[in-house]
Motif scaffolding. Structure first.
Motif, mmCIF file in Angstrom:
data_model
loop_
_atom_site.group_PDB
_atom_site.id
_atom_site.type_symbol
_atom_site.label_atom_id
_atom_site.label_comp_id
_atom_site.label_asym_id
_atom_site.label_seq_id
_atom_site.Cartn_x
_atom_site.Cartn_y
_atom_site.Cartn_z
ATOM 1 N N VAL A 41 1.461 -1.224 -0.429
ATOM 2 C CA VAL A 41 -0.456 0.331 -0.101
ATOM 3 C C VAL A 41 1.215 1.695 -0.095
ATOM 4 C CG1 VAL A 41 -2.159 -1.310 1.459
ATOM 5 C CG2 VAL A 41 -0.018 -0.129 2.300
ATOM 6 N N ARG A 42 2.209 1.031 0.099
ATOM 7 C CA ARG A 42 3.253 2.182 -0.122
ATOM 8 C C ARG A 42 2.732 3.480 1.151
ATOM 9 N NH1 ARG A 42 1.889 0.925 -5.499
ATOM 10 N NH2 ARG A 42 0.811 3.143 -5.141
ATOM 11 N N HIS A 43 2.131 3.005 2.147
ATOM 12 C CA HIS A 43 2.337 3.016 3.256
ATOM 13 C C HIS A 43 1.756 2.585 4.811
ATOM 14 C CE1 HIS A 43 -2.350 4.076 4.290
ATOM 15 N NE2 HIS A 43 -2.204 3.912 3.126
ATOM 16 N N PRO A 44 2.444 3.606 5.948
ATOM 17 C CA PRO A 44 2.190 2.539 7.344
ATOM 18 C C PRO A 44 1.015 2.046 7.494
ATOM 19 C CG PRO A 44 3.359 4.925 7.665
ATOM 20 C CD PRO A 44 2.731 4.964 6.341
ATOM 21 N N VAL A 45 -0.522 2.618 6.924
ATOM 22 C CA VAL A 45 -1.080 2.301 7.544
ATOM 23 C C VAL A 45 -1.650 2.606 8.939
ATOM 24 C CG1 VAL A 45 -3.542 -0.176 8.018
ATOM 25 C CG2 VAL A 45 -1.377 0.212 5.792
ATOM 26 N N SER A 46 -1.037 1.814 10.185
ATOM 27 C CA SER A 46 -1.060 2.709 11.166
ATOM 28 C C SER A 46 -0.711 4.222 11.975
ATOM 29 C CB SER A 46 -0.541 1.524 12.331
ATOM 30 O OG SER A 46 1.102 1.876 12.469
ATOM 31 N N LEU A 47 -1.569 4.377 12.788
ATOM 32 C CA LEU A 47 -1.277 5.726 12.639
ATOM 33 C C LEU A 47 -0.086 6.365 13.691
ATOM 34 C CD1 LEU A 47 -2.763 8.876 14.065
ATOM 35 C CD2 LEU A 47 -2.415 7.641 16.337
ATOM 36 N N VAL A 48 0.301 7.511 12.799
ATOM 37 C CA VAL A 48 1.806 8.443 12.720
ATOM 38 C C VAL A 48 1.536 9.516 13.159
ATOM 39 C CG1 VAL A 48 3.957 8.132 11.578
ATOM 40 C CG2 VAL A 48 3.007 6.023 10.847
ATOM 41 N N THR A 49 1.976 9.521 14.180
ATOM 42 C CA THR A 49 2.084 11.291 15.027
ATOM 43 C C THR A 49 3.182 11.704 14.470
ATOM 44 O OG1 THR A 49 2.236 10.898 17.373
ATOM 45 C CG2 THR A 49 0.386 10.189 16.113
ATOM 46 N N LEU A 65 -0.371 13.347 -0.803
ATOM 47 C CA LEU A 65 0.390 13.234 0.243
ATOM 48 C C LEU A 65 0.902 11.543 0.519
ATOM 49 C CD1 LEU A 65 -1.761 14.561 2.986
ATOM 50 C CD2 LEU A 65 0.224 15.438 2.339
ATOM 51 N N PRO A 66 1.997 11.417 0.454
ATOM 52 C CA PRO A 66 2.486 10.438 0.860
ATOM 53 C C PRO A 66 1.623 8.696 1.999
ATOM 54 C CG PRO A 66 4.056 11.153 2.256
ATOM 55 C CD PRO A 66 2.811 11.913 1.545
ATOM 56 N N ALA A 67 0.402 9.418 2.654
ATOM 57 C CA ALA A 67 -0.243 8.546 3.376
ATOM 58 C C ALA A 67 -1.437 8.861 3.735
ATOM 59 C CB ALA A 67 0.699 8.386 4.605
ATOM 60 N N ALA A 68 -1.951 7.951 4.060
ATOM 61 C CA ALA A 68 -3.827 8.578 4.106
ATOM 62 C C ALA A 68 -4.110 7.996 4.976
ATOM 63 C CB ALA A 68 -4.307 8.207 3.136
ATOM 64 N N PRO A 69 -5.577 8.027 6.003
ATOM 65 C CA PRO A 69 -6.246 9.458 5.551
ATOM 66 C C PRO A 69 -5.509 10.048 6.869
ATOM 67 C CG PRO A 69 -7.189 7.491 7.526
ATOM 68 C CD PRO A 69 -5.834 6.920 6.521
ATOM 69 N N VAL A 70 -5.783 11.314 6.327
ATOM 70 C CA VAL A 70 -5.121 12.618 7.460
ATOM 71 C C VAL A 70 -6.048 12.857 8.392
ATOM 72 C CG1 VAL A 70 -4.701 15.072 7.691
ATOM 73 C CG2 VAL A 70 -4.305 14.226 4.963
ATOM 74 N N VAL A 71 -5.284 12.604 9.818
ATOM 75 C CA VAL A 71 -5.393 12.618 11.063
ATOM 76 C C VAL A 71 -6.049 14.490 11.413
ATOM 77 C CG1 VAL A 71 -5.839 12.376 13.885
ATOM 78 C CG2 VAL A 71 -5.473 9.887 11.141
ATOM 79 N N GLN A 72 -4.624 14.702 11.354
ATOM 80 C CA GLN A 72 -4.823 16.318 11.795
ATOM 81 C C GLN A 72 -3.290 16.919 10.494
ATOM 82 O OE1 GLN A 72 -3.621 17.383 16.413
ATOM 83 N NE2 GLN A 72 -4.142 19.243 15.115
ATOM 84 N N LEU A 73 -3.809 18.459 10.020
ATOM 85 C CA LEU A 73 -2.488 18.920 9.406
ATOM 86 C C LEU A 73 -2.243 19.598 10.635
ATOM 87 C CD1 LEU A 73 -1.723 18.740 6.622
ATOM 88 C CD2 LEU A 73 -3.643 20.861 5.688
ATOM 89 N N HIS A 74 -1.653 19.795 10.399
ATOM 90 C CA HIS A 74 -0.589 20.687 12.124
ATOM 91 C C HIS A 74 -0.019 21.798 11.109
ATOM 92 C CE1 HIS A 74 -0.891 17.596 15.185
ATOM 93 N NE2 HIS A 74 -0.004 17.100 14.679
#
Length: 180
Positions: A41-49, A65-74
């Motif tokens: 899938v080319r991204h971690p899948v699990s939460l990355v903060t 972006l190189p990952a999804a879903p976006v949880v928060q955009l800082h």
């Protein structure tokens, strides 16, 4: 920043295999299945903060972006200058420029949180199935030939994928978000 070590619980795999959850081979199989899924899938899948991502401006209104879903955009910076008003298609992992398009040849720096917590059930199930197959993989010798004698041993040469695996990968593939 890489997210959780595994995309499924070792205890769940241990139940299928009749082993303790801290068995070294079990954990190695689960780690390998997790890496295969993340690679597919080319991204971690699990939460990355607190992940910082560096992108090139596209000259278009959308920036993938190189990952999804976006949880928060800082924050979002274009060539070192903070840009406000950026919107995100959270499930798809796409940023929308507030005034038209991302300048071509610009460096875009994004600080964000992304991924799932908890990992979706269909991902965990596919990873468990793959880990079970990897655990049972027997890297035995396939054939020995000496002189006029030849002996062959049964061996599993590779681990295939199931339709469940393919469906989970398709649903969570890069820039598709979690369209499951």
């Amino acid at each position: 920043m890489a997210g959780a070590e595994f995309l499924a619980e070792p205890a769940e795999l241990a139940t299928f295999l009749g082993l303790p959850a801290d068995d070294v081979r079990l954990l190695a199989a689960l780690r390998a299945a997790t890496r295969r899924f993340r690679g597919a899938v080319r991204h971690p899948v699990s939460l990355v903060t607190g992940n910082t991502v560096y992108l090139d401006g596209s000259g278009r209104a959308e920036l993938h972006l190189p990952a999804a879903p976006v949880v928060q955009l800082h924050s979002v910076h274009v060539d070192g200058v903070e840009l406000t008003g950026v919107r995100a298609k959270r499930r798809a992992g796409v940023l929308l420029h507030p005034s038209g398009c991302w300048p071509a040849w610009s460096e875009v720096t994004v600080l964000l949180d992304h991924g799932h917590d908890p990992v979706p059930d269909e991902v965990a199930e596919a990873v468990i199935d793959q880990a079970r197959a990897i655990y049972r993989l027997d890297p035995a010798i396939q054939q020995i030939t000496t002189g006029t004698e030849s002996v062959s041993f049964a061996a599993t040469a590779a681990v295939g994928v199931t339709s469940q695996w393919q469906a989970a990968v398709e649903a969570h593939r890069l820039n598709r978000g979690d369209d499951a």
